[in-house]
Design a protein around this motif. Structure first.
Motif, PDB file in Angstrom:
ATOM      1  N   ALA A 174      10.277   5.061  -0.006  1.00 20.83           N
ATOM      2  CA  ALA A 174       9.467   3.940  -0.083  1.00 20.83           C
ATOM      3  C   ALA A 174       9.219   3.364  -1.450  1.00 20.83           C
ATOM      4  CB  ALA A 174       8.206   4.391   0.538  1.00 20.83           C
ATOM      5  N   ALA A 175      10.182   4.269  -2.533  1.00 24.22           N
ATOM      6  CA  ALA A 175       9.940   4.142  -3.936  1.00 24.22           C
ATOM      7  C   ALA A 175      10.436   2.726  -4.490  1.00 24.22           C
ATOM      8  CB  ALA A 175      10.388   5.236  -4.828  1.00 24.22           C
ATOM      9  N   TYR A 176      11.472   2.342  -3.964  1.00 23.96           N
ATOM     10  CA  TYR A 176      12.280   1.075  -4.308  1.00 23.96           C
ATOM     11  C   TYR A 176      11.388  -0.259  -3.941  1.00 23.96           C
ATOM     12  CZ  TYR A 176      15.687   4.705  -4.138  1.00 23.96           C
ATOM     13  OH  TYR A 176      16.268   5.720  -4.098  1.00 23.96           O
ATOM     14  N   GLY A 177      10.625  -0.533  -3.234  1.00 24.90           N
ATOM     15  CA  GLY A 177      10.024  -1.580  -2.777  1.00 24.90           C
ATOM     16  C   GLY A 177      10.943  -3.043  -2.673  1.00 24.90           C
ATOM     17  N   ASN A 178      10.699  -4.083  -3.214  1.00 32.69           N
ATOM     18  CA  ASN A 178      11.356  -5.034  -3.211  1.00 32.69           C
ATOM     19  C   ASN A 178      12.346  -5.407  -4.592  1.00 32.69           C
ATOM     20  OD1 ASN A 178       9.547  -5.890  -4.842  1.00 32.69           O
ATOM     21  ND2 ASN A 178       9.068  -7.900  -3.902  1.00 32.69           N
ATOM     22  N   LEU A 199       0.799  -1.286   0.035  1.00 39.28           N
ATOM     23  CA  LEU A 199       0.139   0.028  -0.126  1.00 39.28           C
ATOM     24  C   LEU A 199       1.030   1.241   0.150  1.00 39.28           C
ATOM     25  CD1 LEU A 199      -2.686  -1.016   2.676  1.00 39.28           C
ATOM     26  CD2 LEU A 199      -3.171  -0.679   0.226  1.00 39.28           C
ATOM     27  N   GLN A 200       2.008   1.275   0.754  1.00 37.12           N
ATOM     28  CA  GLN A 200       2.903   2.367   0.842  1.00 37.12           C
ATOM     29  C   GLN A 200       3.452   2.594  -0.430  1.00 37.12           C
ATOM     30  OE1 GLN A 200       6.414   2.136   3.221  1.00 37.12           O
ATOM     31  NE2 GLN A 200       6.247   4.181   3.614  1.00 37.12           N
ATOM     32  N   LEU A 201       3.753   1.450  -1.068  1.00 36.95           N
ATOM     33  CA  LEU A 201       4.774   1.593  -2.549  1.00 36.95           C
ATOM     34  C   LEU A 201       3.330   2.163  -3.711  1.00 36.95           C
ATOM     35  CD1 LEU A 201       7.017   1.012  -4.051  1.00 36.95           C
ATOM     36  CD2 LEU A 201       6.158  -1.308  -4.618  1.00 36.95           C
ATOM     37  N   HIS A 228       3.916   5.644  -5.814  1.00 32.09           N
ATOM     38  CA  HIS A 228       4.042   5.515  -6.960  1.00 32.09           C
ATOM     39  C   HIS A 228       2.786   6.381  -7.678  1.00 32.09           C
ATOM     40  CE1 HIS A 228       6.411   1.552  -7.430  1.00 32.09           C
ATOM     41  NE2 HIS A 228       7.074   2.380  -6.884  1.00 32.09           N
ATOM     42  N   GLY A 229       1.983   6.343  -6.833  1.00 30.14           N
ATOM     43  CA  GLY A 229       0.595   7.139  -7.519  1.00 30.14           C
ATOM     44  C   GLY A 229       0.779   8.666  -7.517  1.00 30.14           C
ATOM     45  N   LYS A 230       1.882   9.302  -6.869  1.00 32.06           N
ATOM     46  CA  LYS A 230       2.282  10.730  -6.661  1.00 32.06           C
ATOM     47  C   LYS A 230       2.742  11.012  -8.093  1.00 32.06           C
ATOM     48  CE  LYS A 230       3.351  10.635  -1.838  1.00 32.06           C
ATOM     49  NZ  LYS A 230       4.412  11.112  -0.626  1.00 32.06           N
ATOM     50  N   TYR A 231       3.429  10.217  -8.706  1.00 32.37           N
ATOM     51  CA  TYR A 231       4.041  10.482  -9.978  1.00 32.37           C
ATOM     52  C   TYR A 231       3.755   9.886 -11.345  1.00 32.37           C
ATOM     53  CZ  TYR A 231       7.540  11.932  -6.411  1.00 32.37           C
ATOM     54  OH  TYR A 231       8.436  12.362  -5.664  1.00 32.37           O
ATOM     55  N   PHE A 232       2.774   8.754 -11.216  1.00 25.93           N
ATOM     56  CA  PHE A 232       2.446   7.903 -12.178  1.00 25.93           C
ATOM     57  C   PHE A 232       0.780   7.732 -12.427  1.00 25.93           C
ATOM     58  CE2 PHE A 232       6.774   6.853 -11.426  1.00 25.93           C
ATOM     59  CZ  PHE A 232       7.362   7.278 -12.640  1.00 25.93           C
ATOM     60  N   THR A 233       0.045   7.798 -13.358  1.00 22.99           N
ATOM     61  CA  THR A 233      -1.386   7.438 -13.660  1.00 22.99           C
ATOM     62  C   THR A 233      -1.149   5.749 -13.344  1.00 22.99           C
ATOM     63  OG1 THR A 233      -1.361   7.136 -15.966  1.00 22.99           O
ATOM     64  CG2 THR A 233      -1.768   9.289 -15.131  1.00 22.99           C
ATOM     65  N   LEU A 258       9.430   9.883 -18.864  1.00 24.18           N
ATOM     66  CA  LEU A 258       8.649   8.913 -17.917  1.00 24.18           C
ATOM     67  C   LEU A 258       9.873   8.440 -17.005  1.00 24.18           C
ATOM     68  CD1 LEU A 258       5.957   7.571 -17.509  1.00 24.18           C
ATOM     69  CD2 LEU A 258       6.527   5.658 -18.842  1.00 24.18           C
ATOM     70  N   LEU A 259      11.114   8.212 -17.708  1.00 23.90           N
ATOM     71  CA  LEU A 259      12.354   8.046 -16.863  1.00 23.90           C
ATOM     72  C   LEU A 259      12.711   8.873 -16.145  1.00 23.90           C
ATOM     73  CD1 LEU A 259      14.562   5.711 -16.738  1.00 23.90           C
ATOM     74  CD2 LEU A 259      15.788   6.832 -18.416  1.00 23.90           C
ATOM     75  N   THR A 260      12.580  10.219 -16.488  1.00 31.10           N
ATOM     76  CA  THR A 260      12.816  11.155 -15.458  1.00 31.10           C
ATOM     77  C   THR A 260      12.025  11.482 -14.192  1.00 31.10           C
ATOM     78  OG1 THR A 260      13.769  12.475 -17.562  1.00 31.10           O
ATOM     79  CG2 THR A 260      13.038  13.825 -15.451  1.00 31.10           C
ATOM     80  N   ARG A 261      10.596  11.102 -14.414  1.00 23.67           N
ATOM     81  CA  ARG A 261       9.875  11.073 -13.263  1.00 23.67           C
ATOM     82  C   ARG A 261      10.123   9.871 -12.502  1.00 23.67           C
ATOM     83  NH1 ARG A 261       4.082  10.511 -15.072  1.00 23.67           N
ATOM     84  NH2 ARG A 261       4.704  10.665 -17.233  1.00 23.67           N
ATOM     85  N   TRP A 262      10.723   8.811 -13.000  1.00 24.42           N
ATOM     86  CA  TRP A 262      11.039   7.724 -12.182  1.00 24.42           C
ATOM     87  C   TRP A 262      12.234   8.044 -11.211  1.00 24.42           C
ATOM     88  CZ3 TRP A 262       8.402   3.265 -11.083  1.00 24.42           C
ATOM     89  CH2 TRP A 262       9.015   2.203 -10.422  1.00 24.42           C
ATOM     90  N   LYS A 263      13.113   8.826 -11.957  1.00 23.09           N
ATOM     91  CA  LYS A 263      14.107   9.094 -11.148  1.00 23.09           C
ATOM     92  C   LYS A 263      14.064  10.032  -9.987  1.00 23.09           C
ATOM     93  CE  LYS A 263      18.853  11.426 -12.164  1.00 23.09           C
ATOM     94  NZ  LYS A 263      18.498  12.711 -11.474  1.00 23.09           N
TER      95      LYS A 263
END
Length: 373
Positions: A243-247, A158-160, A164-169, A230-235
């Motif tokens: 919390a973005a890295y997950g597992n 849920l945290q992940l 992620h929802g802050k940056y991507f649809t 998209l890659l820039t947003r991920w960076k």
């Protein structure tokens, strides 16, 4: 509905039906309209409201019936019903009854305006419900693997998902997640080698780190399907959200390490190529370059001379690969070759080892001299 309520297909269907119903109500009476009068009980039944609610609207002057029967019953005509729709529409938008009266009377809110606002509100609700459903579907796929997830697993997922929802649809996350699963076999060895380099304290500008940076850059662009934005947003997300890295096997420390190596490599290229030209460089040729390296080593072991036909074909393969890497653009090709020639850091992270580069360079030079003779 809260952010974590399950937006079932049934609810989405209801929302869609509501939206369609509202659209139909904008068309008016197709038969020209009739002077139909409804008693309060019938109006309550047909609208789903209570008689008590309609009596209250009458008492506060919000909806007064246009007529009364001889027996004193309230009678509502088409205009009253249209006003009632406006009242309920504004209530659905969150306005209190006191404000609704002013909207309808003082501000002159018309039925088409109210319906337009209702449609916009329903569109937002449908979109939000669809988005939440997509996210919960991904959560279900991630966690339901034959066993009941532990509480910590639910909370981490849920945290992940929130991060992620802050940056991507949800659509972007679906593609990103699916592509990651498809490329796991490529990512896992690279991440392991990255951690090994960190354990050995290999500097970011060393050959090993630069080869990792080159592979990281190419694999990342393939993962994001060459979508640099998209890659820039991920960076940005990875830099700002712990919390973005997950597992994934990546953490903040390893991301910073590879980020430093990538930054050095990009800076070296930027001396010769602009951002658009760097983006156009083909990132999907690793297998071809690796095959060329192996072919060159086999030829070198055989001790074949630079004027042999086998070596000449090797030089042609190298020339074709450079052209493909440069997107078949002669300007980019020339700048790329100058960058490789002038920048040791670029050469140190290239596909070809130093002795293979030297061997192929001799073959290319011989082939060029022979053609110009």
């Amino acid at each position: 509905m809260t952010a974590w309520d399950t937006p079932s297909d049934g609810k989405r269907d209801v929302l869609a039906c509501m939206r369609q119903s509202v659209r139909m109500n904008t068309t008016g009476d197709r038969n020209g309209g009739s002077a139909m009068l409804l008693r309060v009980g019938e109006l309550a039944k047909r609208t789903g409201l209570t008689v008590r609610t309609l009596h209250h609207y009458d008492a506060i002057g919000l909806l007064n019936p246009s007529a009364r029967s001889q027996a004193g019953y309230r009678l509502y005509n088409n205009e009253d019903i249209a006003r009632l729709h406006g009242i309920q529409g504004l209530r659905d938008l969150g306005l209190p009854l006191s404000d609704i009266g002013r909207q309808l009377t003082v501000n002159g809110a018309t039925l088409p305006e109210i319906i337009s606002r209702q449609l916009a509100a329903l569109d937002r609700e449908i979109s939000r419900a669809t988005d939440v459903r997509s996210r919960l579907t991904m959560l279900q796929q991630r966690l339901t693997v034959g066993t009941q997830p532990e509480t910590d697993d639910w909370l981490a997922a849920l945290q992940l998902m929130t991060t992620h929802g802050k940056y991507f649809t949800s659509d972007e996350l679906k593609v990103i997640s699916e592509r990651w699963q498809e490329m796991t076999a490529d990512w896992q060895p690279l991440i392991k080698e990255l951690h090994d380099a960190m354990k050995e304290d290999i500097p970011a500008d060393a050959s090993v780190a630069q080869m990792l940076a080159r592979r990281w850059m190419n694999l990342s662009m393939r993962w994001m399907q060459d979508d640099f934005a998209l890659l820039t947003r991920w960076k940005e997300m990875c830099e700002n959200e712990p919390a973005a890295y997950g597992n994934s096997g990546i953490d903040a420390e390893s991301f910073q390490y590879i980020g430093n190596a990538v930054a050095l490599r990009v800076a070296a290229f930027q001396k010769y190529l602009d951002p658009l030209q760097i983006k156009r460089l083909n990132k999907n040729l690793d297998e071809k370059w690796d095959a060329l390296e192996q072919a060159a080593r086999n030829i070198m072991r055989q001790g074949l001379a630079a004027d042999s036909e086998v070596v000449r074909r090797l030089a042609v393969r190298w020339d074709d690969l450079v052209d493909e890497t440069a997107d078949h653009d002669p300007v980019i090709r020339e700048k790329l070759l100058i960058a490789i020639e002038n920048e040791p850091l670029i050469r140190s992270g290239s596909h070809l080892s130093a002795d293979v580069r030297e061997f192929i360079g001799g073959a290319v030079a011989f082939s060029g001299n022979r053609q110009s003779a």
